[in-house]
Design a protein around this motif. Structure first.
Motif, short mmCIF file in Angstrom:
data_model
loop_
_atom_site.label_atom_id
_atom_site.label_comp_id
_atom_site.label_asym_id
_atom_site.label_seq_id
_atom_site.Cartn_x
_atom_site.Cartn_y
_atom_site.Cartn_z
N MET A 1 0.73 -8.22 0.70
CA MET A 1 -0.56 -7.71 1.18
C MET A 1 -0.81 -6.30 0.65
SD MET A 1 -1.38 -6.69 5.15
CE MET A 1 -1.77 -8.34 5.72
N CYS A 2 -2.08 -6.02 0.30
CA CYS A 2 -2.51 -4.65 0.01
C CYS A 2 -3.70 -4.33 0.90
CB CYS A 2 -2.83 -4.47 -1.48
SG CYS A 2 -4.22 -5.44 -2.08
N GLN A 3 -4.56 -3.43 0.50
CA GLN A 3 -5.68 -3.06 1.35
C GLN A 3 -6.82 -4.08 1.28
OE1 GLN A 3 -5.85 -0.64 3.57
NE2 GLN A 3 -7.97 -1.08 4.15
N ILE A 4 -7.18 -4.51 0.06
CA ILE A 4 -8.38 -5.36 -0.10
C ILE A 4 -8.05 -6.79 -0.50
CG2 ILE A 4 -9.87 -3.41 -0.67
CD1 ILE A 4 -9.57 -4.22 -3.62
N GLY A 5 -6.86 -7.04 -0.99
CA GLY A 5 -6.46 -8.39 -1.32
C GLY A 5 -6.71 -8.82 -2.75
N GLY A 6 -7.93 -8.60 -3.26
CA GLY A 6 -8.25 -9.06 -4.60
C GLY A 6 -8.50 -10.56 -4.62
N ARG B 1 0.84 -1.20 0.00
CA ARG B 1 0.00 0.00 0.00
C ARG B 1 0.87 1.25 0.00
NH1 ARG B 1 -3.32 -0.02 5.11
NH2 ARG B 1 -1.33 -0.79 5.93
N GLU B 2 0.25 2.41 -0.23
CA GLU B 2 1.00 3.66 -0.20
C GLU B 2 1.58 3.89 1.19
OE1 GLU B 2 -1.65 6.75 -1.67
OE2 GLU B 2 -2.51 5.25 -3.01
N LEU B 3 2.70 4.60 1.24
CA LEU B 3 3.44 4.76 2.48
C LEU B 3 2.61 5.43 3.57
CD1 LEU B 3 6.08 4.44 4.01
CD2 LEU B 3 6.82 6.63 3.05
N ASP B 4 1.80 6.44 3.21
CA ASP B 4 1.01 7.13 4.24
C ASP B 4 -0.01 6.19 4.88
OD1 ASP B 4 -0.45 7.01 1.89
OD2 ASP B 4 -1.49 8.91 2.23
N LYS B 5 -0.59 5.29 4.09
CA LYS B 5 -1.53 4.32 4.65
C LYS B 5 -0.82 3.32 5.54
CE LYS B 5 -4.91 4.66 0.91
NZ LYS B 5 -5.63 3.93 -0.16
N PHE B 6 0.38 2.93 5.14
CA PHE B 6 1.18 2.01 5.96
C PHE B 6 1.48 2.64 7.31
CE2 PHE B 6 5.29 0.42 7.43
CZ PHE B 6 5.12 -0.96 7.34
N MET C 1 6.71 -5.14 6.27
CA MET C 1 7.65 -4.15 5.74
C MET C 1 6.99 -3.43 4.57
SD MET C 1 11.33 -6.10 5.85
CE MET C 1 12.01 -6.66 7.40
N SER C 2 7.26 -2.15 4.44
CA SER C 2 6.62 -1.34 3.41
C SER C 2 7.43 -1.35 2.11
CB SER C 2 6.45 0.10 3.89
OG SER C 2 5.89 0.90 2.87
N ALA C 3 6.73 -1.65 1.01
CA ALA C 3 7.30 -1.53 -0.34
C ALA C 3 6.16 -1.11 -1.25
CB ALA C 3 7.90 -2.85 -0.79
N PRO C 4 5.80 0.18 -1.23
CA PRO C 4 4.62 0.65 -1.97
C PRO C 4 4.74 0.47 -3.48
CG PRO C 4 5.89 2.51 -1.12
CD PRO C 4 6.48 1.28 -0.52
N LEU C 5 3.70 -0.13 -4.05
CA LEU C 5 3.67 -0.30 -5.50
C LEU C 5 3.37 1.02 -6.19
CD1 LEU C 5 3.78 -2.38 -7.84
CD2 LEU C 5 1.31 -2.62 -7.60
N HIS D 1 0.00 -14.83 -1.75
CA HIS D 1 -0.94 -13.71 -1.68
C HIS D 1 -1.75 -13.80 -0.39
CE1 HIS D 1 -5.13 -12.20 -2.78
NE2 HIS D 1 -4.38 -11.12 -2.80
N VAL D 2 -1.84 -12.68 0.34
CA VAL D 2 -2.65 -12.63 1.57
C VAL D 2 -4.07 -12.23 1.20
CG1 VAL D 2 -2.92 -11.63 3.86
CG2 VAL D 2 -0.63 -12.03 2.94
N ASP D 3 -4.99 -13.18 1.33
CA ASP D 3 -6.38 -12.99 0.94
C ASP D 3 -7.06 -11.98 1.87
OD1 ASP D 3 -8.68 -13.42 -0.54
OD2 ASP D 3 -9.33 -15.11 0.70
N GLY D 4 -7.80 -11.04 1.28
CA GLY D 4 -8.52 -10.06 2.08
C GLY D 4 -7.70 -8.84 2.46
N GLY D 5 -6.38 -8.94 2.31
CA GLY D 5 -5.51 -7.80 2.57
C GLY D 5 -5.55 -7.31 4.01
N PHE D 6 -5.10 -6.07 4.17
CA PHE D 6 -5.03 -5.47 5.52
C PHE D 6 -6.42 -5.31 6.12
CE2 PHE D 6 -4.84 -1.61 8.25
CZ PHE D 6 -4.08 -2.15 9.27
#
Length: 259
Positions: free
Chosen positions: A192-197, A96-101, A110-114, A241-246
């Motif tokens: 992981m992202c916010q929603i997972g996909g 996710r974006e750094l500010d959301k992290f 660990m943060s690695a924003p796409l 892949h982490v299902d459902g994300g954060f």
């Protein structure tokens, strides 16, 4: 518009200022014209710019979806991801974006924003994207050019090991201090992202009693899945892949931190 006009009258009465009908009509007309202009900009965006962006993204996602399915990318629930972290068999990347992290993330991640906030490009396409985001009062983003370098810094080179990190949870036991051990060559990289996909087809979702995806037989696109595709092509093969994300991690009341 009507509440704004009424508020202007109230402020005038409280300040003992008399507002003439002409001034009220002038301000009302100005607000009306401004609103109409914004509506026109939004409609032009919907009719002209947004379809180009969506169609381009959908075409790209179809290829990504087919690749990920063909590679056999595995999805696991957040609880299983946490268990892997605590056993030292994995490292968790939050794309996710750094500010959301920084506002809150899974303990041990660990943060690695796409993507990064803002659109810095100056070509025609970037300007159109700026207009599109502004029309919907949204924050524009663009691909992070340093994404792979940041992943290598956190995970290590392809096939290598990474240094350990320590994140603070919030409670005892599983929810206390979460210590992420060095990642072995056989270790998994969890993304992981916010929603997972999702990589489920429409038929698979319906068979499990879920609603069909808006993308039909192409699952649900997400930043974590797009990141996994890029990482796999860069040589990182042991990716999960982490299902459902954060969102699901947090809903499951797993450890969250802002450190």
């Amino acid at each position: 518009l009507v509440p704004l006009t009424s508020q202007a009258h109230r402020c005038a009465r409280e300040s003992n200022v008399r507002i003439g009908h002409g001034a009220v009509i002038y301000h009302f007309t100005w607000l009306l014209v401004t609103s109409l202009i914004m509506i026109m900009i939004r409609n032009v965006t919907l009719l002209c710019i947004a379809p180009l962006t969506l169609n381009s993204g959908l075409r790209k996602w179809k290829f990504v979806f087919e690749d990920l399915r063909g590679w056999g990318i595995q999805s696991i629930p957040p609880e299983e991801a946490l268990a892997l972290l605590e056993r030292g068999g994995a490292l968790l990347l939050d794309v996710r974006e750094l500010d959301k992290f920084q506002q809150g993330h899974a303990a041990g991640a660990m943060s690695a924003p796409l993507y990064t906030a803002g659109i810095t490009g100056g070509d025609v396409w970037d300007k159109l994207r700026k207009v599109a985001f502004a029309a919907f009062a949204m924050k524009g983003t663009e691909r992070n050019p340093d994404f792979l370098d940041q992943v290598k810094s956190a995970v290590g080179p392809v096939g290598g090991a990474t240094k350990s990190s320590e994140k603070e949870g919030g409670r005892g036991g599983l929810f206390g201090m979460l210590k992420v051990k060095p990642l072995s060559r056989e270790g998994k990289v969890l993304v992981m992202c916010q929603i997972g996909g999702s990589l489920e087809t429409g038929e698979e979702r319906i068979a499990r009693g879920k609603a069909a995806s808006v993308m039909g037989d192409y699952g649900n696109a997400s930043r974590s899945l797009m990141a996994i595709h890029e990482l796999y092509e860069a040589g990182y093969k042991n990716i999960v892949h982490v299902d459902g994300g954060f969102a699901q991690w947090k809903a499951s009341k797993l450890p969250v931190t802002t450190n």
